[in-house]
Design a protein around this motif. Sequence first.
Motif, PDB file in Angstrom:
ATOM      1  N   ASP A  41       7.411   6.188  -5.861  1.00 59.64           N
ATOM      2  CA  ASP A  41       6.090   6.176  -4.620  1.00 59.64           C
ATOM      3  C   ASP A  41       5.929   5.304  -6.087  1.00 59.64           C
ATOM      4  N   THR A  87       3.840   2.154  -5.309  1.00 65.48           N
ATOM      5  CA  THR A  87       3.279   1.156  -4.140  1.00 65.48           C
ATOM      6  C   THR A  87       2.232   0.232  -5.496  1.00 65.48           C
ATOM      7  N   ARG A 111       2.412   4.452  -8.766  1.00 66.41           N
ATOM      8  CA  ARG A 111       1.174   3.484  -7.754  1.00 66.41           C
ATOM      9  C   ARG A 111       0.466   2.856  -9.003  1.00 66.41           C
ATOM     10  N   GLN A 161       6.137  -0.488  -1.223  1.00 63.67           N
ATOM     11  CA  GLN A 161       5.043  -0.937  -0.225  1.00 63.67           C
ATOM     12  C   GLN A 161       4.001  -2.674  -1.200  1.00 63.67           C
ATOM     13  N   ASP A 162       4.379  -3.355  -1.026  1.00 64.33           N
ATOM     14  CA  ASP A 162       3.156  -3.899  -1.810  1.00 64.33           C
ATOM     15  C   ASP A 162       3.745  -4.160  -3.622  1.00 64.33           C
ATOM     16  N   HIS A 207      10.818   1.074   1.877  1.00 65.00           N
ATOM     17  CA  HIS A 207      10.015   1.027   2.547  1.00 65.00           C
ATOM     18  C   HIS A 207       9.447  -0.128   1.340  1.00 65.00           C
ATOM     19  N   ASN A 235       9.267   4.628  -1.604  1.00 67.65           N
ATOM     20  CA  ASN A 235       8.043   3.424  -1.764  1.00 67.65           C
ATOM     21  C   ASN A 235       7.711   2.609  -2.153  1.00 67.65           C
TER      22      ASN A 235
END
Length: 301
Positions: free
Chosen positions: A195, A197, A177, A217-218, A235, A215
């Motif tokens: 992850d 993100t 992250r 995302q963004d 994702h 993941n």
Amino acid sequence: MMKESGLSSIVRLDIGGKKFCTTVSTLTQREPDSMLGAMFSGRHTVCEDPEKGYVFIDRDGKHFRHILNWLRDGVVPSLAESEYSELLREAEYFQLIGLIDEINSVLNTRKEADEISTELSRTDIIKCIQSEKVRFRGVNLSGVDLSKLDLSFVDFSFACLKNVFFSRTNLQCAKFRDVDAEGSIFHNATLRECDFTGANLRRALLAGANLQSANLQDACLIDCSFCGADLRSAHLQTADLTNANLEGANLEGANLKGAKLTNANLKGANLQRAYLRHVNLRDTRLDGANLDGANLLGATR
């Protein structure tokens, strides 16, 4: 156009608008199993410009001179880290296994030298991962070689991972992250359910990586290479994939809601049952992509 016959035949190449002149022997002898070796082996018909005799290949020609010099002399040029990532991406595309190995060797040597200025070395990290729930949150690991390690479930959140070498590393369920991993190499890494993100992965190499259910995302994925990567059920909502190369990637069931795909290359990608509602695909290359069952409601094409 190829003049005369045999291995001395002259070949004129147009690589994304840049013109090059070489011979069949150069293209076929050092790396005969490469894409170029196969193209000019005589086993396949090569299409030439009928007027000027150039064979067109739709790639950025910036580093093609380095590829030709490798095929001629077996020499790897001295380049900046970011340019090595670009050259490695081209070597992956042309399937030049020898050049890929040599570039990785150069990068490994550089990273070993750079470890002096990082907070932890490869040896330090190997010692750390013996314990449970390893965390490297916010740590500066720039340039460290972490290839072929088992770093599953490790927490790298907020770390500086610029130009880190994760090739063939097991990173299943690891946390990235908001990391800065610009220019890092995840070639053939296992990244299932990771992850990422909000991560910065600009110019990262993820060719052949397993990102199933990851993941992203963004995330900033500008200029990333995902050639042949497994992104099933990934994702990718609101991720920036501008200029990203996803040729041949498997995005079955992936969620791309709100993703930016300007100039992205999705040639031959599997987009079955992918979620692409209201995504702008106008400047996206989709030649040969499988869109069976994809949700394209409101998408611009």
